[in-house]
Design a protein around this motif. Structure first.
Motif, PDB file in Angstrom:
ATOM      1  N   ASP A 201       0.831  -1.220   0.000  1.00  0.00           N
ATOM      2  CA  ASP A 201       0.000   0.000   0.000  1.00  0.00           C
ATOM      3  C   ASP A 201       0.863   1.267   0.000  1.00  0.00           C
ATOM      4  OD1 ASP A 201      -2.381   1.466  -0.009  1.00  0.00           O
ATOM      5  OD2 ASP A 201      -3.316   0.087   1.400  1.00  0.00           O
ATOM      6  N   SER A 202       0.215   2.379  -0.347  1.00  0.00           N
ATOM      7  CA  SER A 202       0.909   3.655  -0.431  1.00  0.00           C
ATOM      8  C   SER A 202       0.711   4.434   0.867  1.00  0.00           C
ATOM      9  CB  SER A 202       0.331   4.453  -1.619  1.00  0.00           C
ATOM     10  OG  SER A 202       0.417   5.834  -1.365  1.00  0.00           O
ATOM     11  N   THR A 203       1.814   4.835   1.487  1.00  0.00           N
ATOM     12  CA  THR A 203       1.719   5.613   2.732  1.00  0.00           C
ATOM     13  C   THR A 203       1.024   6.948   2.463  1.00  0.00           C
ATOM     14  OG1 THR A 203       3.922   4.712   3.208  1.00  0.00           O
ATOM     15  CG2 THR A 203       3.070   6.343   4.749  1.00  0.00           C
ATOM     16  N   LYS A 204       1.334   7.536   1.304  1.00  0.00           N
ATOM     17  CA  LYS A 204       0.754   8.855   0.999  1.00  0.00           C
ATOM     18  C   LYS A 204      -0.768   8.757   0.908  1.00  0.00           C
ATOM     19  CE  LYS A 204       4.940  10.482  -1.225  1.00  0.00           C
ATOM     20  NZ  LYS A 204       5.665   9.192  -1.018  1.00  0.00           N
ATOM     21  N   LYS A 205      -1.217   7.676   0.306  1.00  0.00           N
ATOM     22  CA  LYS A 205      -2.666   7.452   0.207  1.00  0.00           C
ATOM     23  C   LYS A 205      -3.247   7.269   1.625  1.00  0.00           C
ATOM     24  CE  LYS A 205      -5.641   4.144  -2.093  1.00  0.00           C
ATOM     25  NZ  LYS A 205      -5.539   2.776  -2.555  1.00  0.00           N
TER      26      LYS A 205
ATOM     27  N   ASP B 258       6.754  10.108   4.736  1.00  0.00           N
ATOM     28  CA  ASP B 258       6.572   8.755   4.221  1.00  0.00           C
ATOM     29  C   ASP B 258       7.932   8.069   4.291  1.00  0.00           C
ATOM     30  OD1 ASP B 258       6.253   6.460   2.795  1.00  0.00           O
ATOM     31  OD2 ASP B 258       5.423   7.407   0.988  1.00  0.00           O
TER      32      ASP B 258
ATOM     33  N   LYS C 162       8.852   5.360   3.280  1.00  0.00           N
ATOM     34  CA  LYS C 162       9.228   4.618   2.062  1.00  0.00           C
ATOM     35  C   LYS C 162      10.185   5.450   1.208  1.00  0.00           C
ATOM     36  CE  LYS C 162       4.941   1.941   1.704  1.00  0.00           C
ATOM     37  NZ  LYS C 162       4.921   0.570   1.212  1.00  0.00           N
ATOM     38  N   ASP C 163      10.170   6.785   1.401  1.00  0.00           N
ATOM     39  CA  ASP C 163      11.047   7.670   0.618  1.00  0.00           C
ATOM     40  C   ASP C 163      12.398   7.885   1.308  1.00  0.00           C
ATOM     41  OD1 ASP C 163       8.934   8.024  -1.090  1.00  0.00           O
ATOM     42  OD2 ASP C 163       8.263   9.909  -0.177  1.00  0.00           O
TER      43      ASP C 163
ATOM     44  N   ASP D 198      10.870  -1.076   2.821  1.00  0.00           N
ATOM     45  CA  ASP D 198      10.061  -2.182   2.293  1.00  0.00           C
ATOM     46  C   ASP D 198      10.894  -3.454   2.072  1.00  0.00           C
ATOM     47  OD1 ASP D 198       7.771  -0.749   2.378  1.00  0.00           O
ATOM     48  OD2 ASP D 198       7.440  -0.648   0.203  1.00  0.00           O
TER      49      ASP D 198
END
Ligand code: SF4
Length: 363
Positions: free
Chosen positions: A85-89, A109, A111-112, A164
């Motif tokens: 899933d997308s953290t930003k979402k 986020d 993930k970045d 991730d």
């Protein structure tokens, strides 16, 4: 000693509840205005908190208000959702983007982010760099069940602090050891558990069970031990807890914990309306004016019986709630309100682990 403290506040006003408990604990005493404080919610998926999957934004808002009222300016929310899933979402859907804008705080986020390697025993763990740069980390998990580790709470929530690629590797290592070890690599200063309506069976939500409480403490192992029993598990069943305890991350000895409980009117809360899976579990339950904290704990306990295949052997009626006071009923009573029943388990509310043992004795 502060590490032994477990504070539980019951109610349905999350922002007010968390502010009040932080005041009671005098958390600000350990903070200075130049510190950077990180808040790590559980936004594993992009689903609203009402689903039982993610941390209620009102709890985070209460923490931000408390910190800002005590002179802390550098506050950041940090999270990396699960691999799919997308953290930003999740930030958008779960209300965190709006929260960060309204309070003018950072929203990251993970993930970045880049990472640093932290060695714990024979395991090299990649940890997101921003997490290692914080002065004070507040871990904000949701109390809920998990299909592989049985429960997710304080220690497992820290998995959002790794890249991730590392999350995938944790799964290939079987989760137990790496989650236990991660508690040594990322040490939260404070853990605030959203125990309002975590999911009954899966970490991605869908079967929320109202538990109406927020649990706060300094030791993530102790918090997880407490949470495990609340959901009707033995501590040893949540295998990463003894692993973390053996590494000195904290103590799983609940007998030496100091429990503080505060009630913000939840006992007046009234009816609980179970839905879906919870309703099926509750077929033998007769509730009258049951407090959510009591009823939710019973539902989790019934799920434990379903897990071990004994639920079908439960023949007696189960009574719960304030409306049962003084009723001489034949069956199994849950909580102090049911002491006139032929058999009952005391507590207000009783622990899940004790309810499971009581029901099993009366199959
Ligand atoms: S024992 Fe009664 S008052 Fe206490 S939590 Fe249960 S229903 Fe509420």
């Amino acid at each position: 000693m502060k590490n032994k403290e477990i504070h539980v506040i019951y109610g349905r006003q999350p922002e007010k509840m968390v502010y009040e408990v932080l005041e009671k604990m005098d958390v600000a005493k350990a903070l200075t205005p130049e510190m950077t404080v990180g808040l790590k919610p559980n936004l594993v998926v992009a689903r609203e908190a009402a689903s039982g999957a993610t941390t209620t934004p009102e709890i985070v808002e209460g923490v931000i208000r408390y910190l800002q009222d005590h002179g802390i300016k550098k506050i950041a929310i940090l999270e990396g959702s699960w691999v799919g899933d997308s953290t930003k979402k999740a930030f958008e859907i779960c209300g965190y983007k709006d929260l960060a804008r309204r309070y003018q705080i950072g929203l990251y986020d993970l993930k970045d982010d880049s990472f640093v390697v932290v060695k714990v025993g024979d395991l090299d763990i990649k940890v997101c760099k921003r997490i290692t740069e914080l002065d004070y980390l507040i871990n904000m998990p949701v109390l809920k069940a998990h299909c592989q580790t049985l429960m997710t709470c304080a220690l497992k929530n820290l998995k959002g602090c790794i890249p991730d690629s590392e999350k995938r590797r944790f799964h290939s290592l079987g989760l137990t050891k790496p989650i236990g070890y991660l508690g040594k690599a990322v040490v939260p200063d404070l853990t605030i558990v959203d125990g309002l309506n975590g999911d009954l069976t899966f970490e991605e939500g869908g079967n929320p069970v109202e538990m109406a409480r927020i649990i706060v403490g300094y030791d993530p192992v102790l918090i997880d031990a407490y949470a495990a029993e609340l959901l009707g598990y033995r501590i040893e069943e949540i295998k990463y807890i003894p692993v973390a305890a053996s590494l000195g991350v904290g103590s799983a000895d609940l007998a030496s914990a100091e429990l503080f409980e505060y009630d913000m009117g939840y006992k007046k809360a009234g009816q609980f309306k179970p839905s879906g899976k919870a309703q099926r579990l509750a077929q033998k339950v007769e509730a009258r004016e049951a407090c959510s904290a009591c009823y939710g704990t019973l539902i989790h306990s019934l799920q434990r019986l379903a897990d071990n295949g004994t639920l079908g052997r439960l023949k007696q009626k189960i009574y719960i709630g304030q409306g049962m006071r003084g009723q001489n009923l034949t069956g199994l009573g849950i909580g102090n309100c049911t002491k006139s029943c032929s058999t009952y388990i005391p507590g207000c509310p009783p622990k899940g682990k004790d309810i499971v043992a009581f029901l099993e004795e009366n199959l």
